[in-house]
Design a protein around this motif. Structure first.
Motif, PDB file in Angstrom:
ATOM      1  N   VAL A   1      48.860   4.432   6.666  1.00 16.34           N
ATOM      2  CA  VAL A   1      49.538   5.330   7.822  1.00 16.34           C
ATOM      3  C   VAL A   1      50.461   6.321   6.746  1.00 16.34           C
ATOM      4  O   VAL A   1      51.532   5.866   6.641  1.00 16.34           O
TER       5      VAL A   1
ATOM      6  N   ASN B   1      50.655  10.788   5.544  1.00 16.19           N
ATOM      7  CA  ASN B   1      50.190  12.033   5.597  1.00 16.19           C
ATOM      8  C   ASN B   1      50.542  12.981   6.916  1.00 16.19           C
ATOM      9  O   ASN B   1      51.481  12.586   7.536  1.00 16.19           O
ATOM     10  N   ASN B   2      49.918  13.831   7.244  1.00 25.28           N
ATOM     11  CA  ASN B   2      50.100  14.893   8.259  1.00 25.28           C
ATOM     12  C   ASN B   2      50.070  16.257   7.263  1.00 25.28           C
ATOM     13  O   ASN B   2      51.118  17.109   7.479  1.00 25.28           O
TER      14      ASN B   2
ATOM     15  N   GLY C   1      45.091  15.933  11.849  1.00 23.43           N
ATOM     16  CA  GLY C   1      45.675  14.605  11.547  1.00 23.43           C
ATOM     17  C   GLY C   1      44.532  13.683  11.130  1.00 23.43           C
ATOM     18  O   GLY C   1      44.784  12.540  11.143  1.00 23.43           O
TER      19      GLY C   1
ATOM     20  N   VAL D   1      45.761  10.797   8.808  1.00 23.69           N
ATOM     21  CA  VAL D   1      47.012   9.917   8.996  1.00 23.69           C
ATOM     22  C   VAL D   1      46.530   8.607   8.838  1.00 23.69           C
ATOM     23  O   VAL D   1      47.186   7.695   8.254  1.00 23.69           O
TER      24      VAL D   1
ATOM     25  N   GLN E   1      39.854   5.568   8.282  1.00 24.00           N
ATOM     26  CA  GLN E   1      39.828   5.854   9.599  1.00 24.00           C
ATOM     27  C   GLN E   1      38.997   4.898  10.429  1.00 24.00           C
ATOM     28  O   GLN E   1      39.379   4.350  11.714  1.00 24.00           O
TER      29      GLN E   1
ATOM     30  N   GLY F   1      55.711   9.694   6.400  1.00 26.87           N
ATOM     31  CA  GLY F   1      55.557  10.295   7.768  1.00 26.87           C
ATOM     32  C   GLY F   1      56.224   9.420   9.060  1.00 26.87           C
ATOM     33  O   GLY F   1      56.667   8.501   8.643  1.00 26.87           O
TER      34      GLY F   1
ATOM     35  N   HIS G   1      54.913   7.686  12.136  1.00 21.22           N
ATOM     36  CA  HIS G   1      53.486   7.578  13.118  1.00 21.22           C
ATOM     37  C   HIS G   1      53.549   6.306  13.684  1.00 21.22           C
ATOM     38  O   HIS G   1      54.606   5.317  13.242  1.00 21.22           O
TER      39      HIS G   1
ATOM     40  N   ASP H   1      47.923   7.761  16.670  1.00 23.23           N
ATOM     41  CA  ASP H   1      49.200   7.750  16.387  1.00 23.23           C
ATOM     42  C   ASP H   1      49.871   8.544  17.226  1.00 23.23           C
ATOM     43  O   ASP H   1      49.379   9.805  17.524  1.00 23.23           O
TER      44      ASP H   1
ATOM     45  N   THR I   1      50.439  12.192  16.402  1.00 23.09           N
ATOM     46  CA  THR I   1      49.333  13.342  15.841  1.00 23.09           C
ATOM     47  C   THR I   1      48.124  12.990  16.409  1.00 23.09           C
ATOM     48  O   THR I   1      47.153  13.492  16.238  1.00 23.09           O
TER      49      THR I   1
ATOM     50  N   GLY J   1      44.932  12.300  15.036  1.00 22.69           N
ATOM     51  CA  GLY J   1      45.413  11.315  14.167  1.00 22.69           C
ATOM     52  C   GLY J   1      44.935   9.961  14.977  1.00 22.69           C
ATOM     53  O   GLY J   1      45.576   9.349  15.708  1.00 22.69           O
TER      54      GLY J   1
END
Ligand SMILES: *[C@@H]1O[C@H](CO)[C@@H](O)[C@H](O)[C@H]1NC(C)=O
Ligand SMILES: *[C@@H]1O[C@H](CO)[C@@H](O)[C@H](O)[C@H]1NC(C)=O
Ligand SMILES: *[C@@H]1O[C@H](CO)[C@@H](O)[C@H](O)[C@H]1NC(C)=O
Ligand SMILES: *[C@@H]1O[C@H](CO)[C@@H](O)[C@H](O)[C@H]1NC(C)=O
Ligand SMILES: *[C@@H]1O[C@H](CO)[C@@H](O)[C@H](O)[C@H]1NC(C)=O
Ligand SMILES: *[C@@H]1O[C@H](CO)[C@@H](O)[C@H](O)[C@H]1NC(C)=O
Ligand SMILES: *[C@@H]1O[C@H](CO)[C@@H](O)[C@H](O)[C@H]1NC(C)=O
Ligand SMILES: *[C@@H]1O[C@H](CO)[C@@H](O)[C@H](O)[C@H]1NC(C)=O
Ligand SMILES: *[C@@H]1O[C@H](CO)[C@@H](O)[C@H](O)[C@H]1NC(C)=O
Ligand SMILES: CC(=O)N[C@H]1CO[C@H](CO)[C@@H](O)[C@@H]1O
Length: 227
Positions: free
Chosen positions: A34, A36-37, A43, A46, A50, A67, A69, A126, A129, A134
């Motif tokens: 988890v 980034n951004n 998103g 994130v 996934q 980040g 989140h 998240d 995001t 996200g």
């Protein structure tokens, strides 16, 4: 013989992130990073990956490395609302917000695939995001049958909680869900096309969650009356 054992042990260490013991389902860990951004409008990175499949006894570990989140379980038709808020019988996992300080405050949330959840598709998002995609999913299952793809989930999140949520069309798209019929989460239905968002399946799911929402409101109203 001994070297074969060593090889198995090394394999166990690499997949389970815990060595020194034999490889059993309880020690298979699927790590979702988890972080980034990278942009304020997308998103999708994130959660990496996934989409994860996890079997009975295995573990999904959210590794909050960068980040600010959360990893919060939700439902397909309501991507950015905690699952418990739309279906009171679902506890749902929720890490709460985890500021990772760009790698200086790394934390984890562990979700163990117990019998009560292993056959359930676990959608999640998240908090910070969700409206820009996200989101992620554990055990999407047979998307050809459910028509509930990660792309459809992302579109629902962006449609309901994105910057254009109030102004853009909320009309269900008849093509949004069928894009998943290829059986993969990428393909004709990738983000952007079918931006109207939802599909028949999610519309049905949205109807399904209404009674729970009404129930919650009724409970709140009841509580207010008592007070
Ligand atoms: C977000 O980024 C991902 C990965 O770079 C890309 O595949 C996707 O199309 C982007 N989505 C939007 C809406 O820009
Ligand atoms: C979480 O990420 C950090 C930073 O990349 C890494 O050092 C650590 O090994 C990861 N934890 C797990 C359980 O994968
Ligand atoms: C993390 O996000 C929450 C909720 O959006 C916010 O209140 C908080 O200030 C943020 N923390 C940091 C360190 O950015
Ligand atoms: C986060 O850390 C990485 C490497 O540790 C650095 O390259 C990057 O600039 C940092 N980002 C911010 C926003 O501080
Ligand atoms: C999950 O589904 C599989 C396949 O239908 C079934 O064999 C198994 O018993 C189910 N597990 C639980 C815990 O319900
Ligand atoms: C998404 O929108 C719904 C409805 O407005 C709201 O209840 C929910 O809190 C929002 N979720 C997030 C993560 O902002
Ligand atoms: C997860 O399992 C489904 C079948 O249930 C499969 O179609 C999909 O490719 C798998 N996804 C991953 C990331 O392994
Ligand atoms: C997935 O669902 C489709 C459509 O219902 C069905 O034809 C297919 O046999 C299913 N695949 C599996 C592996 O169950
Ligand atoms: C709530 O979730 C349970 C499973 O935990 C499910 O059986 C039930 O149908 C759901 N209710 C609604 C209204 O979606
Ligand atoms: C939702 C969110 O956190 N967006 C942030 C993503 O990163 C950009 C650039 O750093 C920020 O401006 C956004 O606020």
């Amino acid at each position: 013989m001994f070297s074969a054992l060593l090889a198995v042990s090394a394999l166990a260490a690499s997949v389970a992130a815990q060595s020194h013991t034999s490889l059993s389902p309880a020690q298979i860990t699927h790590v979702i990073t988890v972080a980034n951004n990278a942009s304020a409008t997308n998103g999708s990175n994130v959660f990496t990956p996934q989409v994860v499949n996890a079997s009975l006894g295995e573990t999904v570990l959210f590794n909050f490395t960068q980040g600010n989140h959360s990893a919060t379980q939700s439902e397909f038709a309501t991507p950015c609302i905690p699952a418990h808020d739309t279906n009171i019988t679902v506890n749902g996992f929720d890490s709460g917000i985890r500021p990772a300080g760009n790698g200086t405050a790394i934390t984890q949330l562990v979700v163990i695939m117990n019998p009560d959840i292993v056959n359930t598709t676990l959608w999640f998002y998240d908090v910070n995001t969700c409206g820009i995609g996200g989101v992620g999913v554990i055990n999407p299952g047979n998307v050809s049958a459910t028509l509930q793809t990660i792309d459809g989930f992302t579109r629902n999140a962006e449609r309901l909680n994105g910057t254009g949520a109030s102004s853009s069309s909320a009309a269900p798209s008849s093509t949004g869900g069928s894009s998943g019929s290829s059986g993969t989460s990428s393909g004709g239905g990738s983000s952007g096309s079918g931006s109207g968002g939802s599909d028949n399946t999610s519309a049905a799911a949205a109807m399904r969650v209404v009674p729970a929402a009404v129930l919650v409101l009724a409970l709140i109203a009841g509580g207010a009356l008592i007070v």
